[in-house]
Design an enzyme around this catalytic site. Structure first.
Site, PDB file in Angstrom:
ATOM      1  N   LYS A   1     -18.089 -40.202  10.153  1.00 52.35           N
ATOM      2  CA  LYS A   1     -19.428 -38.976   9.674  1.00 52.35           C
ATOM      3  C   LYS A   1     -20.438 -39.369   9.394  1.00 52.35           C
ATOM      4  O   LYS A   1     -20.470 -40.218   8.705  1.00 52.35           O
ATOM      5  CB  LYS A   1     -18.940 -38.020   7.527  1.00 52.35           C
ATOM      6  CG  LYS A   1     -19.575 -37.273   8.241  1.00 52.35           C
ATOM      7  CD  LYS A   1     -18.831 -36.165   6.058  1.00 52.35           C
ATOM      8  CE  LYS A   1     -20.103 -35.319   6.142  1.00 52.35           C
ATOM      9  NZ  LYS A   1     -19.253 -34.396   4.902  1.00 52.35           N
TER      10      LYS A   1
ATOM     11  N   SER B   1     -19.006 -29.182   4.415  1.00 51.38           N
ATOM     12  CA  SER B   1     -20.193 -30.050   5.937  1.00 51.38           C
ATOM     13  C   SER B   1     -19.254 -30.786   6.697  1.00 51.38           C
ATOM     14  O   SER B   1     -20.448 -31.699   7.740  1.00 51.38           O
ATOM     15  CB  SER B   1     -20.929 -30.638   4.754  1.00 51.38           C
ATOM     16  OG  SER B   1     -20.692 -32.124   4.121  1.00 51.38           O
TER      17      SER B   1
ATOM     18  N   SER C   1     -16.086 -30.542   1.237  1.00 58.53           N
ATOM     19  CA  SER C   1     -16.717 -30.687   2.717  1.00 58.53           C
ATOM     20  C   SER C   1     -15.550 -31.950   3.154  1.00 58.53           C
ATOM     21  O   SER C   1     -15.799 -31.794   4.149  1.00 58.53           O
ATOM     22  CB  SER C   1     -17.624 -31.214   2.380  1.00 58.53           C
ATOM     23  OG  SER C   1     -18.643 -30.789   2.026  1.00 58.53           O
TER      24      SER C   1
END
Length: 489
Positions: free
Chosen positions: A65, A140, A164
């Protein structure tokens, strides 16, 4: 790889080829490091050939990420504010992953500074859900979940501030775990809300997720909130998966109105399967969960406004000169840079947080929210005296269409209604696929919650449920990548 049937280089090259073929449609990646991944894979192959004893995941490629600092690779946190920034060091999580011998495929997309539930708030464009390219992949961490579901990576890292990791897992048919707060180091992560943020593993199966959890976790003296205790036996729990005699609490406040019928149908099937496997189901009530969403959206923006104050155009990050001013002041440069560098959602939350922390309002808003947070933690404490784990749907609906909620922040925020309480209390949670909703044929997720430092219970229950569901379906939900199409209205 261990048996010699294939090599890390072969697997890595196949994944890079897959990304080259499909990521233009999915947009999971912001940066692909093919050269670095292949070099790391070749090193692992050489070490394995030399007879070195390697870990279970050595040679298995992974996507990272894009808010985790990676030495020599761009780290943008999905924001123009950090576009082009190349960290001189690795986040502890990334260092652990490199040490375990996992080649880094690249950095994956996310909502800007992890603010969002759809990955539509990325400054570099949205990611698409592989099950339906017209739909969101969650947020996210939508880049992580989409990379998994489209078979561009077998493993990915995520961070979970209010859901998320778990919500993207739910809407893409993948598995994601938010460990106990402090169980995985936050050092080297671009901070959103420091008392809520938690890094965790994402994969397509419960066991893969446990293996990555074990690699990522552990005490880190560089993180003052890191727990100095052994990592819970998550891999052993995932291999065992026996729920006989376990009490599973169904949270009254996390089902019912507002939940899509197909999501609830798959959730009820999951309960039935756990009962058949020997678990006992009890109903529990957590009355203060009703206030979790409001509490979260005072605490998170407040901490975000403080953390993002570092982006002042003076030390690092984007610097923009204001137009029409010959000799701008520092304040004018700062204002112009923040206006250009931050997206609408980031600005919205900074304004909310700054207001909540302002003189005369701190006690009424932020202070009161922290008191309610304590009540939510007490609800968890009471519930765990009645049950070993808690169960709920992960998200109230399946993936919604891109653009449907972009102009309605409150509708977007409601996607995290079931996941937020775990972050407020610091307890661990997992989402795994419960099946496809009848209405749209899209994945739904079931959430498992456990007491702090009992992360292994997530994997015990998750493995048992995954096995029962796989038997019912006749194979894994993601036995192969979904057909990459936009299904239309």
């Amino acid at each position: 790889m261990a048996s010699g049937q294939t090599s890390s280089v072969e697997v890595t090259r196949a994944l890079l080829d897959r990304t080259a073929a499909v990521d233009e449609q999915v947009h999971a990646y912001l940066h692909v490091d093919g050269e670095g991944a292949l070099a790391a894979a070749a090193d692992i192959d050489a070490r394995r050939k030399a007879g070195e004893q390697l870990g279970a995941l050595a040679g298995v490629p992974i996507a990272i990420k894009d808010l985790m600092a990676t030495k020599g690779l761009p780290t943008t946190a999905g924001s123009k504010m950090l576009e082009g920034w190349i960290p001189p060091y690795d986040a502890t999580v990334v260092a652990n992953i490199r040490r375990a011998g996992l080649p880094l495929l690249g950095k994956v997309n996310m909502d800007e500074f992890a603010m969002g539930s759809s990955t539509e708030h990325s400054a570099f464009g949205p990611t698409h859900n592989p099950w339906d390219l017209d739909r969101i992949p969650g947020g996210s961490g939508g880049g992580s979940s989409a990379a998994l579901a489209s078979f561009q990576a077998p493993l990915a890292t995520g961070t979970d501030t209010g859901g998320s990791i778990r919500q993207p897992a739910a809407v893409t048919g993948t598995v994601g775990t938010k460990p106990t707060y402090g169980g995985v180091s936050r050092y080297g992560l671009v901070a959103l809300a420091s008392s809520l943020d938690q890094a965790g593993p994402c994969a397509r199966t419960v066991l893969d997720t446990a293996l990555l959890h074990e690699v990522m976790a552990g005490h880190d003296p560089m993180d003052s909130t890191s727990i100095d205790a052994p990592v819970p036996p998550v891999v052993e729990a995932a291999r065992r998966g026996d729920v006989k005699g376990l009490k599973i609490g169904i949270v009254k406040e996390l089902t019912g109105d507002g939940y899509q019928p197909g999501v609830l149908a798959r959730f009820n099937e999951s309960i039935e399967l756990l009962v058949e496997a020997g678990a006992e189901v009890v109903d529990v009530s957590c009355p203060n969960f009703e206030y979790a969403l409001a509490t979260y959206y005072l605490i998170l923006p407040s901490e975000a406004s403080s953390n993002l104050a570092r982006f002042d155009a003076m030390r690092y990050g984007l610097r923009v000169a204001p137009e029409g001013i010959a000799s701008p002041s520092a304040e004018q440069v700062m204002a112009a840079s923040r206006d250009a560098g931050f997206g609408d959602e980031v600005k919205r939350r900074i304004i909310l947080g700054t207001y909540a922390l302002s003189s005369g309002y701190y006690d009424a808003y932020y202070g009161s929210a922290q008191k309610v947070r304590r009540l939510i933690a007490q609800d968890f404490d009471a519930a765990f005296t009645q049950a070993d784990v808690l169960l709920s749907p992960t998200a109230p609906t399946t993936a919604f269409r891109l653009g449907d909620k972009l102009d309605d922040p409150m509708a977007m925020y409601l996607n995290d209604i079931a996941t937020i309480p775990a972050n407020l209390a610091g307890v661990p949670g997992m989402s795994l696929p419960s099946g496809l909703a009848d209405e749209d044929g899209l994945p739904a997720g079931v959430q498992i919650l456990a007491p702090a430092m009992a992360d292994d219970r997530l994997y015990t229950v998750g493995a048992a449920l995954e096995r029962a569901l796989t038997d019912r379906w006749g194979g894994p939900l993601l036995a192969q990548a979904p057909e990459l199409t936009a299904k239309g209205a």
